[in-house]
Design a protein around this motif. Structure first.
Motif, PDB file in Angstrom:
ATOM      1  N   ASP A   1       0.627  -1.292   0.012  1.00  0.00           N
ATOM      2  CA  ASP A   1      -0.004   0.244  -0.028  1.00  0.00           C
ATOM      3  C   ASP A   1       0.721   1.440  -0.061  1.00  0.00           C
ATOM      4  N   ARG A   2       2.167   1.383   0.256  1.00  0.00           N
ATOM      5  CA  ARG A   2       2.849   2.289   0.405  1.00  0.00           C
ATOM      6  C   ARG A   2       3.724   2.509  -0.909  1.00  0.00           C
TER       7      ARG A   2
ATOM      8  N   ARG B   1      -1.189   8.880  -5.687  1.00  0.00           N
ATOM      9  CA  ARG B   1      -0.402   8.888  -4.081  1.00  0.00           C
ATOM     10  C   ARG B   1      -1.592   8.331  -3.201  1.00  0.00           C
TER      11      ARG B   1
ATOM     12  N   ASP C   1      -2.333   8.070   0.987  1.00  0.00           N
ATOM     13  CA  ASP C   1      -2.014   8.218   2.188  1.00  0.00           C
ATOM     14  C   ASP C   1      -2.204   7.061   3.082  1.00  0.00           C
ATOM     15  N   SER C   2      -1.119   6.935   3.788  1.00  0.00           N
ATOM     16  CA  SER C   2      -1.131   5.613   4.688  1.00  0.00           C
ATOM     17  C   SER C   2      -1.374   6.000   6.201  1.00  0.00           C
TER      18      SER C   2
ATOM     19  N   GLU D   1      -1.538   0.657  11.428  1.00  0.00           N
ATOM     20  CA  GLU D   1      -1.333   0.371  10.112  1.00  0.00           C
ATOM     21  C   GLU D   1      -1.056  -1.043   9.574  1.00  0.00           C
TER      22      GLU D   1
END
Length: 411
Positions: free
Chosen positions: A67-68, A190, A192-193, A199
């Motif tokens: 996810d990043r 992009r 956001d995490s 997380e």
């Protein structure tokens, strides 16, 4: 399906995955055959599957990475690292290097988790919601259908030239897949995490708090804890039941691939019209019947059983994957996919280990019957396990703006 075929980016992704998965299927089966050839042990051969499943405990961490980072870059990285990893099998000469077979199998387990999560998120971001089911059906058909060709090529090449040349073929497929991925023009915005300890667990939290996903995950726990038993049993079935050499496993897996093609095509046509929960239950039920058929140890019945298992797996996979995508924002799709992977793989890992022990002390027929009962129970739980009055709002379209997902409160 015609509308899906018009999407250039998905066509390229499907082509890259086809190349990569072909390489996978030529080598994955060979790892077990190679281990049995070196040791003469069916249990050791079955433990190669255990090594592939064991990395599932790390799935939530892999989801954070997926996810990043740009998901196309993740897929590129997996293929290029895979070239180096499988090439290490040229160092295997005798049973003293057996550990390398397990190391490569473990890498495949990690790569599978990362690849599936990255692909799921990439598909969700590049296609409208109404095409997610057909896209999952196409990917699953290819994934399972390559069992027709990959195992036969791998087993045949292993018998003719040895495992190291199978590894070379796999490495070549990885290189070609990477070249195709470089042609992808789709760029995700992009994302956001969320930060902090939550997380890592956000995917599991989302699975638990979303009723439809909790239902699938709960049934998958039962199914995975049962189906892994058969992985360590297949070599005993071939040896003791069918009285064939270990290479005959390739024939069974190829028959399973034939069923997978039929199941994948069928589910691609049905997924837009049939409730996803029913698809999951039908897939589990088909696998249950197929596993039970293996206990008969008659070649025609066993072949029919593997055909049914093949048909059931893509039906189950597409139903589950589409459920996840339609109820998960894209920003956390990787973590939710790997959270589900953990729910699936950890019980499978445990049951493979148990199966490797049981096959040494019990007739393989008993193990297969237990598998069938467990898979059937999971199907029943999927049908009757819904929570009355609970309805989850579907994510109508993928979250393409990269914003934080509201479901993350705590993958």
């Amino acid at each position: 399906m015609r509308e899906l075929a018009r999407h250039r980016e998905f066509r390229l992704l499907l082509a890259a995955q086809t190349l990569s998965m072909f390489g996978d299927w030529t080598l994955l089966l060979v790892l077990g055959i190679w281990a049995k050839t070196l040791t003469g042990s069916s249990a050791v051969a079955g433990l190669t599957v255990f090594a592939m499943a064991a990395p599932g405990v790390l799935a939530p961490l892999a989801g954070v990475v997926v996810d990043r980072l740009p998901r196309r870059s993740v897929l590129l990285g997996v293929n290029l690292v895979g070239v180096v990893v499988v090439s290490s099998l040229w160092l295997v000469h005798d049973r003293r290097q057996l550990w390398l077979l397990f190391a490569v199998a473990a890498w495949y387990g990690i790569a599978s988790i990362v690849t599936n999560a990255a692909t799921s998120g990439l598909v969700q971001s590049m296609l409208p919601a109404e095409l997610l089911g057909p896209a999952n059906g196409a990917l699953s058909t290819v994934r399972q259908g390559l069992r027709l060709l990959g195992p036969l090529v791998g087993a045949g090449l292993f018998a003719a030239a040895g495992g190291r040349w199978v590894a070379t073929l796999d490495a070549t497929a990885f290189v070609l897949a990477a070249v195709v991925l470089l042609r992808l023009r789709h760029r995700e915005q992009r994302r956001d995490s969320t930060a902090g300890r939550g997380e890592v667990l956000a995917g599991l939290v989302h699975l638990w708090r979303t009723t439809a996903l909790r239902r699938v995950a709960r049934s998958t726990l039962v199914f995975s804890g049962s189906v892994g038993l058969v992985e360590a049993t297949v070599y005993a079935l071939v040896d003791d039941g069918l009285h064939r050499p270990a290479e005959f496993v390739g024939v069974l897996v190829s028959v399973q691939g034939g069923g997978a093609i039929a199941g994948g095509v069928a589910v691609s046509l049905l997924v837009s019209r049939v409730d996803e929960a029913r698809l999951v239950a039908v897939g589990m039920a088909l696998v249950a019947v197929g596993a039970g058929a293996g206990a008969v140890a008659s070649l025609p019945v066993v072949l029919t059983g593997f055909l049914l298992v093949g048909a059931g797996l893509p039906v189950l996979a597409v139903g589950a994957a589409t459920t996840l995508q339609r109820r998960t924002p894209n920003a956390v799709m990787g973590r939710v996919a790997t959270g589900y992977e953990m729910v699936s793989s950890v019980p499978t890992t445990a049951s493979i280990a148990v199966g490797a022990l049981l096959v040494g002390v019990l007739p393989f027929q008993v193990v297969l019957v237990v598998t069938a009962v467990g898979c059937a129970s999971a199907a029943v739980l999927m049908v009757v396990g819904g929570e009355a009055g609970s309805h989850d709002p579907a994510v109508a379209s993928p979250d393409r703006d990269g914003g934080s997902a509201s479901c993350v409160r705590a993958r």
